[in-house]
Design an enzyme around this catalytic site. Structure first.
Site, PDB file in Angstrom:
ATOM      1  N   LYS A 142       7.393 -28.465 -39.617  1.00 50.69           N
ATOM      2  CA  LYS A 142       7.076 -27.172 -39.239  1.00 50.69           C
ATOM      3  C   LYS A 142       6.487 -26.512 -40.654  1.00 50.69           C
ATOM      4  CE  LYS A 142       6.962 -24.265 -36.042  1.00 50.69           C
ATOM      5  NZ  LYS A 142       6.895 -24.488 -34.600  1.00 50.69           N
ATOM      6  N   ASP A 198       1.419 -22.431 -33.274  1.00 50.48           N
ATOM      7  CA  ASP A 198       2.822 -21.546 -33.155  1.00 50.48           C
ATOM      8  C   ASP A 198       2.335 -20.172 -33.318  1.00 50.48           C
ATOM      9  OD1 ASP A 198       5.621 -21.724 -32.840  1.00 50.48           O
ATOM     10  OD2 ASP A 198       5.860 -20.751 -34.894  1.00 50.48           O
TER      11      ASP A 198
END
Ligand code: NDP
Length: 432
Positions: free
Chosen positions: A115, A155
């Site tokens: 991430k 995201d």
């Protein structure tokens, strides 16, 4: 066993660890083969941190923090989104990267967990500012990513516009045009159905679960979808296609309550094309009540899809939903329900689907985007959508069966965590 107190200065990451370890079965926790894995799995392989210096429209230099957490690649290339939001810090990215390891395993596609992101806020910035920020961000990140290494994606705060700027910058700095990012616009090699994937996927998951537990579907159901970004919008679209009525949605400022049902295309234009705020929906539609953002959980509904952000639905909100007769809560966002809220749903036999399983549609289609780019193919929307449906059905079936085998068919948290942990642990053991 790991000492969770060590992570008290990283509250989001600590919560993710708590959720995982509290749900692992005794047979896993006490398995001597897994003792070292239980310690190793909480440590990211690499954390890359950098300053991002960019120039705003007034010609002034601004500095943000940039990060990439490459957590674990035992299941394939590092894979996970980039988040641009003022709240971004290492604790949040470690939490999301850790979750991503298991989510990606559940998809059955060869992807590890990662991430990244920045505390940059694209909201209110001009296209030029977002572009200059993305270029400066990629200037720092490009040496660490690539199709065979690490493939970031969309995201929160990172959509098609940002991915375009990032990918163009990647090509310029690296001199390569490999599949180093997913969620790309179609003209840059993106996949059809990627935009829709997470929202469609969580709805497909809900259909599987509603059928299994309650022998029902979404037809005629009153539905809450929180958020109004990418995941929420396409969840709205699919719920309507499945015969449900979405009566409430929100953003971080307000919620709207529309007993007649929210119209997908109208909200899409407001949010995607005009980048407006959700309360503006009331300016052009009748019978719409504007509420504070948290008011969304006071509304009576049969099914809820929290699709905004982490920890948006707490124990009090869960109590209200249960009192109002909710039968299923399906997470489109990452960990939107607090651990206490999730426990309450389980106790009250509300179907509760953890995001690491139910929102895996996005990363699944990202995996299919990598596959298409690798083969030089472009698949039809229908083909990708069909693969997505089958992946979501398979995820539900695997974690449902595990939950049942472990003693409570409603405990999908336990089902997902044990199924995915064992899968990853075995791969780590095989790697040595
Ligand atoms: P977007 O940035 O497109 O949208 C986020 C939405 O959530 C916005 O409407 C935002 O409103 C709203 N929001 C943010 N904070 C709050 C809050 N505290 N209360 C109410 N609403 C809030 O993000 P995505 O839709 O892409 O992502 C949403 C969630 O889904 C995230 O948790 C993300 O990690 C997760 N996810 C996303 C995937 C994807 O494919 N996009 C894949 C898997 C998970 P505002 O405009 O006011 O900030």
């Amino acid at each position: 066993m790991i000492d969770l107190a060590k992570y008290s200065n990283e509250p989001e990451f600590q919560t993710a660890l708590k959720e995982m370890f509290a749900s692992l079965d005794e047979s896993v926790l006490n398995n001597p083969r897994y003792q070292k894995i239980l310690e190793d799995i909480v440590v990211p392989d690499h954390i890359i941190q950098f300053d991002v210096r960019w120039v705003d429209d007034q010609g002034k230099e601004q500095v943000n923090h940039g990060y990439r957490v490459q957590f674990n690649n035992v299941n394939g290339v590092y894979k996970g989104g980039l988040r641009f939001h003022p709240s971004v810090n290492l604790s949040i990215l470690k939490f999301l990267g850790f979750e991503q390891i298991f989510k990606n395993f559940l998809t059955t596609l060869p992807m590890g967990g990662a991430k990244g992101g920045s505390d940059f806020d694209p909201k209110g910035k001009s296209d030029g500012e977002v572009k200059r920020f993305c270029q400066a961000f990629m200037k720092q990140l490009y040496p660490y990513i690539g199709a065979d290494k690490d493939v970031p994606a969309v995201d929160l705060g990172v959509g098609g516009r940002e991915i375009r700027f990032l990918y163009e910058a990647y090509k310029e700095y690296s001199g390569k045009s490999d599949c180093s990012l997913t969620g790309k616009p179609l003209d840059l090699g993106g996949s059809l159905c990627r935009t829709e994937a997470t929202g469609f996927g969580v709805t497909y998951f809900a259909l599987e679960a509603l059928k299994q537990y309650k022998n029902t579907d979404l037809k005629g159901k009153k539905v809450i979808v929180s958020g109004s970004g990418n995941v929420a919008l396409y969840c709205l679209k699919k719920v309507i296609e499945c015969g449900g009525k979405v009566i409430a949605m929100n953003d971080s400022s307000n919620a709207i309550y529309c007993p007649d049902g929210i119209v997908f295309e109208d909200l899409r234009v407001l949010k995607e094309d005009k980048r407006g705020r959700i309360k503006e929906y009331a300016d052009t539609h009748k019978n719409v009540t504007v509420l504070p953002s948290k008011g969304i959980w006071d509304i009576q509904a049969d099914v809820a899809f929290p699709c905004a952000t982490q920890f948006e639905l707490n124990e009090e909100d869960a109590k209200k939903l249960i009192q109002n007769g909710v039968i299923g809560v399906f997470e489109g966002a990452n960990m939107p329900c607090t651990i206490e809220a999730a426990k309450l749903f389980l106790k009250n036999r509300v179907i509760y689907a953890p995001g690491k399983a139910s929102n895996a549609g996005g990363v699944s289609v990202s995996g299919l985007e990598i596959e298409q780019n690798g083969k030089g193919e472009k698949w039809s929307f229908e083909k990708v959508d069909k693969r997505l449906q089958s992946i979501m059905a398979n995820i539900f079936s695997n974690i449902y069966k595990t939950a049942k085998d472990l003693g409570d068919e409603y405990d999908l948290v336990k089902g997902a965590n044990n199924y995915a942990f064992i899968g990853i642990a075995e791969k780590m053991l095989a790697r040595g």
